[in-house]
Write a protein that holds these residues in place. Structure first.
Motif: not given
Length: 235
Positions: A133-140, A221-226
């Motif tokens: 879930x944490x990964x897919x939230x980052x993807x979204x 994914x969260x690194x890219x999102x940030x």
């Protein structure tokens, strides 16, 4: 990084109100539930059948809703105001993710119940589902930051839905097309392989490899999102 629970709660409530008003987005939670119910009625009892509604929940609910909520903020020019507010990066990312996390957990629980799946080890599977879930939230989040409107977000998220929902099916053709073995390292495939291992005699390696895979995907994914988020602040 200063984290304010008051700001996080305010963002959570705001997302809930936007979600409840946008029926084009909120009705997406029904898709995996209907699919799980139909699979149960057809007598499907394989791991692949059980996990199709689960993987669709991650892509069609988690990623899609997160993407559309952020895209809607950009479309209304409220995301820029949020970025320039006293709320920190952590406040905004946690606040924008918490609502989707809650929705995902509820839909996953209902999907598992409706499809008739009884996990062999609920504790281990629950941890895997949470990490996924944490990964897919980052993807979204990434898709939402790229989109300029809800309509554009709906299009951007389509490749994600196709790749991560139906990625595990590529493994059935891996013997014919060896290049498709790379699909084994998708989070959706690792989740399926973990569930299969839990049904029999499993080793620590069977658990650790999928868990590490989820964590690595999430961190990247969260690194890219940030990074994208910070670029949007000075855009």
């Amino acid at each position: 990084m200063n984290i304010s629970m008051t700001r996080i709660q305010a963002i959570l409530v705001k997302d809930y109100k936007e979600f409840s008003r946008n029926y084009a987005v909120s009705t997406m939670i029904l898709l995996p539930l209907i699919l799980a119910f139909l699979y149960n009625k057809t007598g499907a009892s394989t791991i692949n059948a059980y996990f199709l509604p689960i993987n669709i929940t991650f892509s069609m609910v988690t990623t899609y809703i997160q993407c559309c909520l952020i895209a809607e903020e950009k479309e209304k020019n409220t995301l820029r105001s949020l970025m320039l507010s006293p709320a920190s990066l952590g406040d905004i990312l946690i606040g924008k993710s918490l609502f989707v996390l809650i929705v995902t957990v509820v839909v996953l629980a209902l999907s598992i119940f409706l499809v008739g799946y009884t996990p062999a080890n609920l504790a281990i599977l629950s941890v895997a589902l949470l990490l996924s879930t944490v990964f897919y939230i980052a993807l979204g989040t990434i898709c939402g930051l790229f989109a300029k409107s809800i309509m554009e977000g709906s299009i951007i998220v389509l490749p994600v839905i196709f790749l991560f929902s139906f990625g595990p099916f590529a493994l059935t053709f891996a013997s014919t097309y060896p290049i498709l073995k790379i699909a084994e390292w998708l989070p959706s495939s690792q989740l399926l392989l973990l569930a299969e291992a839990l049904e029999g005699k499993y080793s620590m390696t069977d658990i650790i490899i999928p868990m590490v895979t989820f964590i690595v995907w999430s961190l990247i994914s969260w690194f890219i999102a940030a990074i994208i988020y910070k670029k949007r602040m000075v855009d």
